[in-house]
Design a protein around this motif. Structure first.
Motif, PDB file in Angstrom:
ATOM      1  N   ALA A  52       0.828  -1.209   0.000  1.00 15.82           N
ATOM      2  CA  ALA A  52       0.000   0.000   0.000  1.00 15.82           C
ATOM      3  C   ALA A  52       0.864   1.263   0.000  1.00 15.82           C
ATOM      4  N   THR A  53       2.160   1.091   0.339  1.00 14.43           N
ATOM      5  CA  THR A  53       3.052   2.258   0.429  1.00 14.43           C
ATOM      6  C   THR A  53       3.899   2.382  -0.841  1.00 14.43           C
ATOM      7  N   LEU A  54       4.673   1.311  -1.109  1.00 11.67           N
ATOM      8  CA  LEU A  54       5.493   1.276  -2.329  1.00 11.67           C
ATOM      9  C   LEU A  54       5.799  -0.184  -2.641  1.00 11.67           C
ATOM     10  N   GLY A  55       5.284  -0.664  -3.745  1.00 14.16           N
ATOM     11  CA  GLY A  55       5.472  -2.073  -4.108  1.00 14.16           C
ATOM     12  C   GLY A  55       6.832  -2.325  -4.721  1.00 14.16           C
ATOM     13  N   PHE A  56       7.329  -1.366  -5.472  1.00 14.26           N
ATOM     14  CA  PHE A  56       8.583  -1.585  -6.191  1.00 14.26           C
ATOM     15  C   PHE A  56       9.213  -0.268  -6.590  1.00 14.26           C
ATOM     16  N   TYR A  57      10.522  -0.192  -6.446  1.00 14.47           N
ATOM     17  CA  TYR A  57      11.304   0.775  -7.209  1.00 14.47           C
ATOM     18  C   TYR A  57      12.635   0.131  -7.523  1.00 14.47           C
ATOM     19  N   SER A  58      13.408   0.715  -8.410  1.00 14.19           N
ATOM     20  CA  SER A  58      14.559  -0.018  -8.950  1.00 14.19           C
ATOM     21  C   SER A  58      15.781   0.027  -8.022  1.00 14.19           C
ATOM     22  N   ASN A  59      16.770  -0.807  -8.332  1.00 15.97           N
ATOM     23  CA  ASN A  59      18.005  -0.851  -7.553  1.00 15.97           C
ATOM     24  C   ASN A  59      18.947   0.315  -7.866  1.00 15.97           C
ATOM     25  N   SER A  60      18.438   1.323  -8.561  1.00 18.95           N
ATOM     26  CA  SER A  60      19.286   2.482  -8.854  1.00 18.95           C
ATOM     27  C   SER A  60      19.157   3.556  -7.778  1.00 18.95           C
ATOM     28  N   VAL A  61      18.289   3.302  -6.774  1.00 21.15           N
ATOM     29  CA  VAL A  61      18.136   4.279  -5.687  1.00 21.15           C
ATOM     30  C   VAL A  61      18.288   3.573  -4.332  1.00 21.15           C
ATOM     31  N   LEU A  79      27.612  -7.672 -10.805  1.00 19.14           N
ATOM     32  CA  LEU A  79      26.343  -8.344 -10.511  1.00 19.14           C
ATOM     33  C   LEU A  79      25.213  -7.320 -10.594  1.00 19.14           C
ATOM     34  N   GLY A  80      24.018  -7.801 -10.874  1.00 24.87           N
ATOM     35  CA  GLY A  80      22.878  -6.888 -10.917  1.00 24.87           C
ATOM     36  C   GLY A  80      21.584  -7.649 -11.118  1.00 24.87           C
ATOM     37  N   THR A  81      20.470  -6.977 -10.864  1.00 23.77           N
ATOM     38  CA  THR A  81      19.162  -7.615 -10.974  1.00 23.77           C
ATOM     39  C   THR A  81      18.070  -6.550 -11.003  1.00 23.77           C
TER      40      THR A  81
END
Ligand SMILES: Cc1ncc(COP(=O)(O)O)c(C=O)c1O
Length: 375
Positions: A58-67, A261-263
């Motif tokens: 309900a708050t934040l489901g996803f944001y990227s690994n760039s932050v 490494l990354g995802t």
């Protein structure tokens, strides 16, 4: 569109779960001694789990690994403290195979070598390198058979020494307890010698704790029974109690390099909320103590039952080996006594219940199991 038909299914549609019980679409209740394949750690629909994931989505489901993602830092801190690996670093991915894939890749980046020692009957996953170090030719496609792996007998320290002496071995990968291989526990002295040998030769020791980790063996990691500290540990399954998450714990010997490494999805906000709920609950409910107590009771009672060849295991990872195939026993457990169990090969029943299994539920399992065996 139909489903790509890769699983031989039991004719049961599970729609509900709570604690160590699940229900099918007809309302039949089942005792879950399988944990959806060692995945359910703190129990189905644990209130803390439901709350954390619900609040997070309900708050934040996803944001990227760039932050910055402080949830990841929190999980790393919790996991480090609870497992005793505070000085290690954590890399997030989404599954067990991916965890092994990244551990092997990182090992090869570090020491520049490309051969791997794995063991007979090992299972490490189904993607490229993970499947290549798995000892099952039936699941290795020609495209994955790239000759990187030498499989040795579980426990063959002289074999490992001889291979490492050839100079091209990047890593030794071993399960904390072999799961698919039949719940086989490595000798403590074997793990200790492996560690000494790997340390002396710049070979990476990777402990695959995907199934045996996260408290299942009664210590946070099964290898901790042998008092060793490997270079990398891979973990998945129980970590998210059903939410897909995999992690690699990496020794401070390894220096991170941007881009290696990354995802996209690894360590996403929902996965972290799930892992946080699991780790906090393990502490708050003292689950390691429960795993040891209930696991010991189960093994003691199982050893009293006649016509069982061997009972092996640690904590709530238990193998019950019979002289003959167990298919029919497992079918009757499910359809007559409404108990889910796992299997290894043809003759071993594998118990992998939620770590919250109570003594009452364990006693009930023994009663139903004896009934199926006519004892
Ligand atoms: C020891 C071990 N390693 C790796 C894996 C692969 O994990 P996943 O299915 O999440 O890719 C498994 C899965 O059963 C496992 O038991």
């Amino acid at each position: 569109m139909k489903l790509y038909d890769v699983y031989p299914l039991f004719d049961v549609n599970i729609v509900n779960g709570e604690g160590c019980k699940v229900w099918d679409d007809k309302g039949t209740e089942y005792l879950d001694l399988y944990g959806g394949h060692a995945v359910i750690s703190i129990g189905h629909a644990h209130p803390k789990y439901v709350e954390k994931i619900s609040n997070q989505v309900a708050t934040l489901g996803f944001y990227s690994n760039s932050v910055i993602n402080n949830l990841q830092k929190n999980v790393a801190e919790l996991l480090g403290r609870i497992s005793g690996y505070e000085d290690y670093n954590l890399f997030f991915i989404n599954s067990g195979a991916e965890a092994n894939e990244n551990a092997l890749k990182l090992s090869s980046f570090k020491n520049g070598k490309k051969r791997v020692i794995a063991f007979k009957k090992a299972f490490h996953g189904r993607t490229s390198l993970a499947v290549e170090v798995t000892d099952n030719p039936k699941i290795i496609a020609p495209i994955n058979a790239n000759g990187h792996t030498t499989y040795l007998q579980f426990g063959d320290i002289e074999g490992v020494r001889a291979e490492i002496e050839k100079g091209d071995v990047t890593a030794v990968i071993i399960e904390g307890i072999q799961g698919v291989g039949g719940v086989v526990i490595p000798e403590e002295s074997f793990l200790q010698e492996l560690q000494t040998l790997c340390n002396a030769t710049d070979t990476t020791l990777i402990l695959d704790e995907i199934q045996s980790g996260c408290g299942r063996s009664g210590k946070f990691f099964a290898h901790q029974w042998a008092g060793i500290k490997p270079d990398m540990i891979t973990q998945a399954k129980g970590t998210g109690n059903g939410f897909p998450i995999g992690v690699v714990l990496i020794s401070p010997k390894f220096e991170a390099v941007y881009g290696e490494l990354g995802t996209t999805f690894g360590g996403n906000h929902l996965a972290c909320a799930a892992a946080e709920a699991v780790l906090e609950t393990m502490e708050e409910e003292n689950l390691l103590e429960n795993v040891n107590r209930v696991g010991e009771y189960l093994m003691q009672e199982l050893r009293k039952i006649e016509n069982i060849k061997e009972v092996r295991g640690r904590g709530l990872m238990i193998g019950i080996e019979f002289e003959e195939p167990i298919k029919e026993i497992r079918r009757r457990l499910l359809f007559e006594e409404h108990v889910f169990t796992g299997v290894s090969g043809t003759n071993v029943i594998r118990l992998l219940p939620p770590l919250t299994l109570s003594m009452t539920e364990a006693k009930e399992f023994i009663r139903r199991f004896r009934k199926v065996l006519g004892q």
